[in-house]
Scaffold this motif. Structure first.
Motif, short mmCIF file in Angstrom:
data_model
loop_
_atom_site.label_atom_id
_atom_site.label_comp_id
_atom_site.label_asym_id
_atom_site.label_seq_id
_atom_site.Cartn_x
_atom_site.Cartn_y
_atom_site.Cartn_z
N GLU A 97 0.81 -1.22 0.00
CA GLU A 97 0.00 0.00 0.00
C GLU A 97 0.84 1.28 0.00
O GLU A 97 0.50 2.25 -0.66
N SER A 129 -5.71 -5.64 -3.85
CA SER A 129 -4.78 -4.62 -4.35
C SER A 129 -5.47 -3.70 -5.37
O SER A 129 -5.20 -2.50 -5.41
N PHE A 148 -7.67 -1.33 -3.43
CA PHE A 148 -6.89 -0.27 -2.78
C PHE A 148 -6.42 0.78 -3.78
O PHE A 148 -6.54 1.99 -3.54
N THR A 172 -7.53 4.67 -3.87
CA THR A 172 -6.48 5.69 -3.77
C THR A 172 -6.64 6.75 -4.85
O THR A 172 -6.48 7.94 -4.61
#
Length: 268
Positions: free
Chosen positions: A69, A119, A122, A126
């Motif tokens: 991350e 992933s 995320f 983001t």
């Protein structure tokens, strides 16, 4: 008829961009004048792709392991600093599986979900504030026909690809009135190194090519069809051979018949 989106000057960020589908999509978008941001774990491989694109100086290699991350956040900051905006995000990085459920460790099950689902969630979360601020852009996810059908030897891969499809559907419902498009692409067999890198039950790469992948669609053909569908604003994009397309059709008309077909099919 829907008008094709012009990619000239647009910023297209692609994960898993060092080979296969990611590389082919990068080449197709760059040929249409897009500025490409290439992300994968190995800088040298990304640079090889960047230098192979027309106008290499307008493209960017940004290294990140998408399961890390802090690396993803750093990559995002770099993209904004260098390019100032993101027009398309293509969540392509992925990991496949070739193992029976009874042979697959929980560690391997989790590793697949981490790359193919968490992933991507995320990275998208983001980047989402930039899209919302711009009130424009398209977020695309490379799922798989396996995520629509579920076959032997690919249980957690099918599950992760199905999960990202449903997550994308929810995202689309939440942001569609804010100028943001969300597309999911379902590739059938495409001739890439995906099966070399596919994990066995113990989490090691199987290191051999599948026959179906070997006879699959050329990555360039896949990229042309995919990019055109994205330019047309399509949201549900199946790209593959006749067999895969029939499977998807049957899955919608008669799940019972599909399950029977899958049981009889040799898919390894």
């Amino acid at each position: 008829m829907a008008k094709l989106e012009n990619l000239n000057g647009k910023v297209v960020w692609i994960t898993g961009a060092s080979s296969g589908i990611g590389k082919a999509i990068a080449q197709e978008c760059a040929a249409q004048g897009a500025q490409i941001v290439l992300t994968a774990r190995r800088f040298e491989e990304l640079e090889n792709v960047r230098l192979s694109l027309p106008n290499p100086d307008q493209h960017l290699s940004v290294v990140a392991d998408i399961t890390n991350e802090s690396q993803v956040e750093k990559a995002y900051a770099t993209v904004l600093e260098q390019k100032g905006r993101i027009d398309w995000l293509i969540n392509n990085a992925g990991l496949s599986l070739r193992a029976l459920i009874q042979e697959t460790t929980m560690q391997t099950e989790r590793a697949i979900m981490e790359v193919d689902y968490f992933s991507q969630v995320f990275l998208t979360k983001t980047v989402l504030p930039t899209f919302l601020k711009q009130k424009s852009g398209r977020i695309a996810f490379i799922s798989s026909v396996a995520g629509l059908l579920g076959t032997q030897y690919r249980a957690s891969y099918s599950a992760a690809k199905g999960a990202i499809h449903m997550w994308a559907n929810s995202l689309r419902a939440e942001v569609s009135d804010q100028g943001i498009g969300v597309s999911v692409i379902f590739p059938g067999f495409v001739k890439t190194n995906v099966s070399f890198n596919a994990l066995n039950g113990e989490g090691k790469p199987q290191a051999k090519q599948d026959e179906a992948i070997e006879n699959g669609l050329a990555p360039e053909d896949f990229a042309q069809q995919t990019v055109k569908a994205l330019q047309l604003g399509e949201e549900y994009i199946v790209v593959g051979g006749t067999k895969e397309k029939i499977g998807v059709l049957v899955s919608r008309i008669s799940p019972k018949l599909l399950y029977k077909m899958i049981r009889k099919t040799k898919v390894k």
